[in-house]
Design a protein around this motif. Structure first.
Motif, mmCIF file in Angstrom:
data_model
loop_
_atom_site.group_PDB
_atom_site.id
_atom_site.type_symbol
_atom_site.label_atom_id
_atom_site.label_comp_id
_atom_site.label_asym_id
_atom_site.label_seq_id
_atom_site.Cartn_x
_atom_site.Cartn_y
_atom_site.Cartn_z
ATOM 1 N N ALA A 228 0.816 -1.217 0.000
ATOM 2 C CA ALA A 228 0.000 0.000 0.000
ATOM 3 C C ALA A 228 0.848 1.265 0.000
ATOM 4 O O ALA A 228 0.622 2.187 -0.801
ATOM 5 C CB ALA A 228 -0.947 -0.006 1.199
ATOM 6 N N ASP A 229 1.824 1.330 0.892
ATOM 7 C CA ASP A 229 2.648 2.533 0.979
ATOM 8 C C ASP A 229 3.381 2.803 -0.325
ATOM 9 O O ASP A 229 3.441 3.943 -0.794
ATOM 10 C CB ASP A 229 3.652 2.402 2.125
ATOM 11 C CG ASP A 229 2.996 2.501 3.491
ATOM 12 O OD1 ASP A 229 2.240 3.462 3.723
ATOM 13 O OD2 ASP A 229 3.229 1.611 4.324
ATOM 14 N N ALA A 230 3.950 1.773 -0.913
ATOM 15 C CA ALA A 230 4.719 1.949 -2.140
ATOM 16 C C ALA A 230 3.829 2.376 -3.309
ATOM 17 O O ALA A 230 4.234 3.188 -4.142
ATOM 18 C CB ALA A 230 5.451 0.656 -2.488
ATOM 19 N N VAL A 231 2.613 1.853 -3.381
ATOM 20 C CA VAL A 231 1.724 2.178 -4.498
ATOM 21 C C VAL A 231 1.335 3.655 -4.497
ATOM 22 O O VAL A 231 1.271 4.294 -5.551
ATOM 23 C CB VAL A 231 0.470 1.276 -4.465
ATOM 24 C CG1 VAL A 231 -0.601 1.805 -5.425
ATOM 25 C CG2 VAL A 231 0.834 -0.150 -4.840
ATOM 26 N N VAL A 232 1.070 4.213 -3.327
ATOM 27 C CA VAL A 232 0.562 5.591 -3.279
ATOM 28 C C VAL A 232 1.643 6.626 -2.976
ATOM 29 O O VAL A 232 1.362 7.825 -2.970
ATOM 30 C CB VAL A 232 -0.578 5.731 -2.247
ATOM 31 C CG1 VAL A 232 -1.712 4.769 -2.557
ATOM 32 C CG2 VAL A 232 -0.072 5.534 -0.820
ATOM 33 N N ALA A 233 2.874 6.201 -2.759
ATOM 34 C CA ALA A 233 3.931 7.141 -2.373
ATOM 35 C C ALA A 233 4.268 8.114 -3.488
ATOM 36 O O ALA A 233 4.247 7.761 -4.678
ATOM 37 C CB ALA A 233 5.191 6.364 -1.969
ATOM 38 N N ASP A 234 4.573 9.354 -3.111
ATOM 39 C CA ASP A 234 5.130 10.353 -4.036
ATOM 40 C C ASP A 234 4.281 10.561 -5.281
ATOM 41 O O ASP A 234 4.807 10.671 -6.395
ATOM 42 C CB ASP A 234 6.565 9.965 -4.442
ATOM 43 C CG ASP A 234 7.483 9.824 -3.242
ATOM 44 O OD1 ASP A 234 7.342 10.625 -2.297
ATOM 45 O OD2 ASP A 234 8.326 8.909 -3.243
ATOM 46 N N HIS A 235 2.973 10.602 -5.096
ATOM 47 C CA HIS A 235 2.060 10.848 -6.211
ATOM 48 C C HIS A 235 2.330 12.243 -6.776
ATOM 49 O O HIS A 235 2.143 13.255 -6.107
ATOM 50 C CB HIS A 235 0.614 10.733 -5.716
ATOM 51 C CG HIS A 235 -0.418 10.735 -6.786
ATOM 52 N ND1 HIS A 235 -1.737 10.392 -6.529
ATOM 53 C CD2 HIS A 235 -0.377 11.040 -8.105
ATOM 54 C CE1 HIS A 235 -2.431 10.482 -7.643
ATOM 55 N NE2 HIS A 235 -1.618 10.889 -8.612
ATOM 56 N N ASP A 236 2.795 12.326 -8.023
ATOM 57 C CA ASP A 236 3.131 13.612 -8.638
ATOM 58 C C ASP A 236 1.903 14.512 -8.729
ATOM 59 O O ASP A 236 0.809 14.050 -9.098
ATOM 60 C CB ASP A 236 3.691 13.409 -10.045
ATOM 61 C CG ASP A 236 5.106 12.864 -10.042
ATOM 62 O OD1 ASP A 236 5.716 12.781 -8.951
ATOM 63 O OD2 ASP A 236 5.598 12.515 -11.132
ATOM 64 N N TYR A 237 2.097 15.793 -8.457
ATOM 65 C CA TYR A 237 1.016 16.753 -8.660
ATOM 66 C C TYR A 237 0.770 16.964 -10.151
ATOM 67 O O TYR A 237 -0.375 17.001 -10.606
ATOM 68 C CB TYR A 237 1.336 18.083 -7.977
ATOM 69 C CG TYR A 237 1.345 18.009 -6.468
ATOM 70 C CD1 TYR A 237 0.234 17.550 -5.760
ATOM 71 C CD2 TYR A 237 2.465 18.393 -5.739
ATOM 72 C CE1 TYR A 237 0.234 17.478 -4.378
ATOM 73 C CE2 TYR A 237 2.474 18.327 -4.345
ATOM 74 C CZ TYR A 237 1.365 17.872 -3.672
ATOM 75 O OH TYR A 237 1.363 17.803 -2.307
#
Length: 270
Positions: free
Chosen positions: A142-151
């Motif tokens: 879960a953490d890796a999938v949603v991490a650092d979602h570009d704006y």
């Protein structure tokens, strides 16, 4: 489907156990990464509603797998495009400053349905930081999938959609069609088709402080998603089976995105 219709659609209440069994029969596997688009109403009368659906999905992939749902927030989109209802033109420019700060753990979804809203509130769920096109995830990655979602380009290469693609994930359409299939947006970014550029601003949290962030994107469209999805199912294929009183489809996400890139280039050209 209203609640009376939901009761009449089933011989007995749909339960966590019956939903999990249906998902297993469909082909949902323990340990996989699964992007879920859903309609609670399509399933018939579910004892426990959205919570039961979430628990059934969790039981199907187990803690060794990862569930992902879109948790989009239309209230943070460009107000100049709002139509239901539209707002006065003089409200538009200052609307971003008037909005509360987008807070991943708190800000509710808009128009996404009961299941994503329920899953995003799970204590072990995490949500990406994008103020318009966030995703929530639960499970091993879960953490890796949603991490650092570009704006910038929020459904493109720096999005959870691309993370799901890289992990060989699959898409579950649970009582819904391809018109809400967010993976097709990733294909829009990858296709060599000219798309209109747009810019917007929204208030987000950075280091615990409110900050206005400006970001670029493309003007995506879902008008042809159903036609694209039908062509994919005919030419590549999808697994289809009943879940509750509804119909579910299970698709390989990377195959879908790759097909959609070629489809857009062939069908959205000048």
């Amino acid at each position: 489907m209203g609640e009376r219709d939901a009761v009449e659609a089933v011989e007995e209440p749909i339960t966590v156990d019956s939903l999990r069994a249906d998902l297993r029969d469909l082909g949902v596997r323990e340990g996989e990464t699964l992007l879920v688009h859903s309609s609670l109403r399509s399933l018939g009368w579910v004892a426990g509603g959205a919570q039961a659906v979430v628990e059934a999905l969790q039981g199907a992939v187990t803690e060794t797998g990862t569930l992902v749902v879109p948790t989009f927030t239309g209230q943070y989109t460009d107000p100049s495009a709002w139509s239901n209802p539209p707002v006065p033109d003089e409200w538009v420019e200052r609307m971003p400053e008037r909005m509360p700060t987008f807070r991943p753990a708190v800000t509710p979804t808009r128009g996404m349905g009961a299941v994503p809203e329920c899953l995003r509130t799970e204590p072990a769920a995490v949500r990406s930081r994008h103020p318009e096109t966030s995703f929530a995830a639960w499970g091993a990655d879960a953490d890796a999938v949603v991490a650092d979602h570009d704006y910038d380009y929020g459904l493109g290469e720096g999005s959870p959609l691309a993370s799901i693609y890289d992990r060989g994930g699959r898409v579950l359409l649970l009582g819904v069609g391809h018109d809400v299939d967010s993976s097709l947006h990733l294909a829009e970014y990858r296709a060599s088709v000219e798309m209109e550029a747009v810019r917007h601003r929204a208030p987000v949290l950075r280091d615990g402080e409110r900050e206005m962030v400006a970001y670029e994107d493309i003007a995506t469209s879902t008008d042809d998603f159903e036609a694209l999805g039908a062509d994919f199912e005919r030419e590549v294929g999808a697994t289809e089976a009943p879940v509750g009183a509804g119909t579910a489809k299970l698709l390989d996400q990377s195959a879908l995105v790759d097909f959609a890139v070629e489809w857009f280039e062939a069908n959205r050209g000048p």
